[in-house]
Design an enzyme around this catalytic site. Structure first.
Site, PDB file in Angstrom:
ATOM      1  N   ARG A 101      -0.109  78.338  -2.679  1.00 44.19           N
ATOM      2  CA  ARG A 101      -0.367  79.569  -3.229  1.00 44.19           C
ATOM      3  C   ARG A 101      -1.625  80.323  -3.142  1.00 44.19           C
ATOM      4  NH1 ARG A 101       3.882  78.426  -1.738  1.00 44.19           N
ATOM      5  NH2 ARG A 101       5.990  78.462  -2.767  1.00 44.19           N
ATOM      6  N   SER A 139       8.808  84.215  -8.425  1.00 43.26           N
ATOM      7  CA  SER A 139       8.689  82.972  -9.399  1.00 43.26           C
ATOM      8  C   SER A 139       7.423  83.245 -10.061  1.00 43.26           C
ATOM      9  CB  SER A 139       8.413  81.632  -8.399  1.00 43.26           C
ATOM     10  OG  SER A 139       9.394  81.177  -7.778  1.00 43.26           O
ATOM     11  N   GLU A 167       1.653  82.584 -11.129  1.00 47.31           N
ATOM     12  CA  GLU A 167       1.889  82.704 -10.009  1.00 47.31           C
ATOM     13  C   GLU A 167       1.697  84.028  -9.735  1.00 47.31           C
ATOM     14  OE1 GLU A 167       5.053  82.370  -6.047  1.00 47.31           O
ATOM     15  OE2 GLU A 167       4.514  80.500  -7.342  1.00 47.31           O
TER      16      GLU A 167
END
Length: 308
Positions: A179, A229, A299
């Site tokens: 990420r 998420s 995130e």
């Protein structure tokens, strides 16, 4: 930031024929459905206009934020005291095919790139089917799911650098990790991306895409506003499992709640504010850390009002 800089930016955008709105609610452009107004909401209609809008913001020292589909962002309740440059809906070339390599503009929905791969009988992007957002956003955060991620297929990107040059950069130079990419700190603006796939059977590719989409529908709260998420996966564990283990399924703060369907998602139950989401994330992180020793890192990208 002085109002004169914003006024000058608007005048320069007008002169360049680049459309914009004033005080546009950002909640309307984010899948979380949360966020106050942007001082200037720029809607360029092509790559040239995008590059010009970015250049103007840099020249006038107006803070700016490049927005794709708004699927991984939480805007502050006070909005953004600068320019939000929105790529969603921009016209552009269709996906170009060069053998096993597909090229796509950054503002193209990732789903459209997956569909192009299916039509071409190319395998390797099945993991991305159903991931919301744009091609540029997927590269920016090295999006991934079900054992695959963008760095597995990415060849290169065209970008507008912080210095104002348009260059082609190989994937190996983008610091792609979990990420993460170099774009988080480089100031570059992704213009297009090239991915290398492999020949495959169309029926098998379609079946895999539908299988993964079915898993998403079964396990994820797609019926409620969220930004996907919420937490990154900590080393050696899964965020959703840790949150569930701590008895936090359905835990809420104001209009924000841990999803009853998947504990890795924070959802907007209706009327949630950015403050609600951040407070909930802080509470969840604290409880998980105290009970399990794991530290959860968000995130989602949090973009709050800048000092004016």
């Amino acid at each position: 930031m002085r109002d004169t800089a914003i006024d000058t930016l608007k005048a320069r955008l007008d002169a360049a024929g680049i459309p914009y709105k004033e005080q546009e609610p950002l909640a309307a452009h984010a899948t979380f459905r949360i966020g106050g107004p942007a001082a200037v909401f720029v809607q360029p209609e092509g790559e040239g206009a995008l590059c010009r809008a970015v250049a103007l913001c840099r020249e006038l020292a107006v803070p700016y934020y490049i927005l794709g589909n708004g699927s991984n962002v939480l805007f502050g309740d006070g909005g953004f005291a600068g320019a939000v440059i929105c790529l969603a809906g921009m016209p552009g070339e269709a996906v170009a095919e060069e053998g096993n390599i597909l090229s796509a503009p950054a503002w193209l929905p990732l789903s459209a790139l997956c569909a192009a791969a299916l039509r071409a009988g190319l395998t390797g992007l099945e993991f991305a089917y159903g991931i919301p957002g744009t091609v540029g956003g997927a590269v920016y955060m090295n999006a991934g799911a079900y054992g695959g991620e963008m760095k597995d297929v990415l060849v290169s990107v065209r970008q507008l650098t912080a210095g104002g040059e348009v260059v082609e950069t190989p994937a190996a130079a983008l610091d792609l990790g979990y990420r993460h990419s170099v774009f988080e700190t480089s100031g570059g603006c992704i213009l297009s991306a090239r991915v290398r796939l492999a020949p495959g059977d169309r029926a098998a590719i379609a079946a895999k895409m539908e299988e993964l989409m079915g898993r998403r529908r079964d396990k994820q709260p797609l019926d409620k506003p969220s930004a996907g998420s919420t937490f990154k996966r900590p080393a050696g564990a899964f965020a959703g499992a840790l949150i569930d283990q701590c008895g936090l399924r359905g835990y809420r703060h104001g209009g924000a709640a841990v999803s009853n369907k998947h504990c890795g998602f924070v959802v907007n139950l209706g009327g949630a504010s950015c403050a609600d989401v951040l407070a909930l994330c802080d509470e969840v992180s604290r409880i998980v850390r105290e009970k399990t020793g794991y530290t959860l890192e968000k995130e989602i990208r949090v973009v709050e009002r800048l000092p004016g």
